[in-house]
Design an enzyme around this catalytic site. Structure first.
Site, PDB file in Angstrom:
ATOM      1  CB  ILE A  15      -1.005  -0.011   1.208  1.00 45.26           C
ATOM      2  CG1 ILE A  15      -0.176  -0.101   2.483  1.00 45.26           C
ATOM      3  CG2 ILE A  15      -1.912  -0.975   1.096  1.00 45.26           C
ATOM      4  CD1 ILE A  15      -1.160   0.023   3.743  1.00 45.26           C
ATOM      5  N   GLY A  16       2.192   1.214   0.074  1.00 46.61           N
ATOM      6  CA  GLY A  16       2.995   2.515   0.100  1.00 46.61           C
ATOM      7  C   GLY A  16       4.329   2.027   0.185  1.00 46.61           C
ATOM      8  N   GLY A  18       8.348   4.328   1.421  1.00 42.02           N
ATOM      9  CA  GLY A  18       9.098   5.524   1.953  1.00 42.02           C
ATOM     10  C   GLY A  18      10.244   5.122   1.495  1.00 42.02           C
ATOM     11  CB  ALA A  21      10.068   0.933   5.609  1.00 43.60           C
ATOM     12  CG  ASP A 132       9.078  13.782   7.806  1.00 43.50           C
ATOM     13  OD1 ASP A 132       9.038  14.810   6.899  1.00 43.50           O
ATOM     14  OD2 ASP A 132       9.284  12.627   7.131  1.00 43.50           O
TER      15      ASP A 132
END
Length: 597
Positions: A15-16, A18, A21, A132
């Protein structure tokens, strides 16, 4: 076969991702719930520094428990792979919401800001700085709940452990001036990032933008932002003051804590005055800058007008003449510029009006390449910004919607926006039949796993499943099923049997006895025994006894005779034997038999 971490977390889909990770949606098979797994990228598996940061993230966030912070459930290592198991949040990130709906109303902005600020306050109270904060790291559920996530660079701080790394980490649009200078981040750095998000919520844009990250970072240091009210007149002055204090370049003018910011947001929402000095930028700031590694802004210098000395009369006349000449020259230049603008505008308008019209083709249900061909044939273009949404009606990569609509007449050359299907939003359906589960508990489990389709029920009797508990389910356990797909549950309405009196089947044949018992919903078990009084295959006795109470559906025992049964007297055979004995003792010559009397 699906990847399983820790023997219990089954990966469903990616689903994503970075910088550090990759993020997966997974199912916790032990607790039967959907979770998020963050897996350290392979290239960092041998980097001890990254692994330490990765583990530090898990340890830091695991200590937090707040409704607006994504919870951490578990930390593990699968071979050489480090992973963290977190709460799965169904929703969109705040950046997507800003892109689609900003500027938001003041109430909407404050509602989100209060939740985010509350989460940051909780983290700060546990000595954790996010470092962040940005809309991409804030998830918003369908009911408006904001949850801060991705503490990928968060670090636990204390007076004994703070060290300066010199790293500038985080998205540059939300970077505090301290971070841009390479200084140590603190709580006020997170507050600055929160202020930038507030600014973006009410204006629809960030205060500082540029072509390169360095250019944007310099603007954080050097430039003053445009007041939000100049971009959105609906922004109230007092709320604007809260935003400008949060993004003040000087930490001395900024909020000292998230608690202070949250108090002012609550005061404004409640209509109470905010008793803090206003912090606003100076318009047309003319600052003197020096360059020491990175530029910094010096205090604005106030220049006092100096009255000119009295001039000589001839000089006054010459200056007056030159002024008039310059004035007329500028009038001519301005007039020519206006004429040119009118000509250019007229030509553009004429070209626009002369452009032909065309009918928009229907591209729904088609792939992007096919739709592009259709649109090009009609003299239209496909907009490069393509949105994607889940759809139960259209397969993945097919167009769901288009704007303008099909058969609309538009100018040739216009762009058509489309929405692409991501396919049905599916998940692994839970098991609600493996152990007795009530109807209410089954519905809760299904809905908690994110399935929103209509649930229908049918009932049937069951002697093994209690009343109002689930007997069967459709779809089956662990089936991949659309989140909005229909669900059917079969519910027990209890045992179909009642208590009756045991029928009397004694002295009946075994077959007749079994038939009678089965007709009464009893299960006969047959036993046999020898009998000299009851004929073979005839029922001797039953358990329970005839007339005793017995539950339908239960087993009953019938005892059947194996024989030989009662001793019978054979007259013909015994009479013959008796006569033979008599004749054996009488002499033959004395016996006369008259054949024909």
């Amino acid at each position: 076969m699906s990847k399983i971490f820790g023997g219990r977390y089954e990966v469903l889909e990616r689903i994503g991702a970075g910088g550090m990770a990759i993020v997966y949606k997974a199912k916790d098979q032990l607790l039967n719930r959907v979770v998020t797994i963050k897996v350290l990228r392979e290239q960092f598996a041998t980097d001890e520094d990254f692994i330490r940061r990765f583990r530090r993230e898990a340890q830091a966030v695991a200590s937090l428990s707040h409704p607006n912070i994504v919870s951490v459930y578990d930390v593990g290592k699968e071979g050489d792979t480090e992973y963290i198991v977190m709460e799965y949040v169904e929703g969109r990130n705040l950046k997507e919401i800003i892109r689609d709906y900003a500027p938001l109303t003041t109430d909407q902005a404050i509602n989100l800001a209060r939740q985010i600020t509350s989460a940051v306050q909780n983290a700060h109270e546990h000595h954790i700085i996010h470092r962040d904060i940005k809309p991409h790291n804030i998830l918003v559920t369908e009911d408006g709940r904001a949850k801060v996530t991705d503490f990928g660079i968060a670090r636990a701080v204390s007076s004994a452990t703070v060290t300066h790394t010199g790293d500038i980490i985080g998205s540059v649009h939300y970077l505090s001036p301290e971070q841009a200078k390479g200084l140590q981040s603190n709580e006020q750095s997170d507050i600055y990032s929160l202020g930038i998000i507030l600014y973006e919520l009410v204006t629809g844009q960030v205060p500082y933008d540029g072509e390169t990250p360095i250019a944007i970072a310099l603007k954080h240091l050097q430039e003053q932002p445009t007041l939000p009210s100049k971009l959105n007149p609906r922004v109230e002055k007092e709320f604007e003051g809260v935003i400008m204090r949060a993004i003040a370049k000087s930490p001395e003018q900024r909020y000292t804590s998230a608690k202070e910011l949250l108090e002012d947001l609550n005061h404004f929402l409640a209509g109470r005055p905010i008793n803090r000095p206003e912090v606003f930028p100076v318009d047309d700031l003319e600052a003197t800058r020096t360059h020491q590694g990175m530029s910094r802004v010096l205090a604005p210098v106030s220049v006092r007008e100096i009255e000119p000395e009295q001039e000589q009369e001839p000089e006054k006349h010459i200056n007056s003449f030159l002024t008039k000449v310059k004035k007329k020259r500028w009038q001519w230049i301005l007039g020519i510029a206006v004429v040119l603008l009118l000509l250019v505008g007229g030509i553009m308008l004429r070209n626009y009006l002369l452009v032909g019209t065309t009918k928009v083709p229907d591209v729904t249900g088609k792939t992007v390449p096919v739709a592009t061909d259709y649109l090009n044939s009609a003299g239209l273009k496909l907009n490069s910004e393509v949105k994607k949404e889940f759809s139960d009606k259209f397969a993945k990569d097919l167009i769901i919607e288009q704007n303008p609509q099909a058969n609309t007449m538009v100018k040739v050359g216009r762009e058509v926006q489309v929405v692409i299907s991501k396919g049905p939003n599916t998940g692994t359906f839970p098991d609600v039949t493996s152990s007795p589960m009530s109807k209410a508990d089954a519905v809760n489990m299904i809905q908690n796993d994110g399935f929103t389709g209509k649930i229908t029920f049918q009932t049937q009797p069951s002697s093994s499943v209690p009343k109002d508990y689930v007997i069967q389910q459709d779809p089956l356990p662990s089936a991949t099923w659309p989140k909005s797909g229909p669900v059917k549950l079969t519910i027990s309405n209890g045992s179909p049997y009642v208590s009756i009196n045991m029928p009397n089947v004694i002295n009946k044949s075994s077959e007749d006895a079994k038939t009678i018992l089965q007709q009464n919903s009893l299960v006969p078990l047959v036993e046999t025994q020898d009998s000299t009084t009851i004929p073979a295959d005839v029922v001797i006795s039953t358990s329970p006894n005839p007339g005793e109470t017995v539950q339908q559906g239960s087993q009953v025992t019938i005892v059947v005779s194996r024989g030989p049964g009662p001793l019978a007297f054979n007259i013909d055979k015994d009479a013959s034997m008796f006569m033979a004995q008599i004749f054996s003792v009488i002499p033959k010559e004395t016996i006369r038999i008259r054949a024909n009397p």
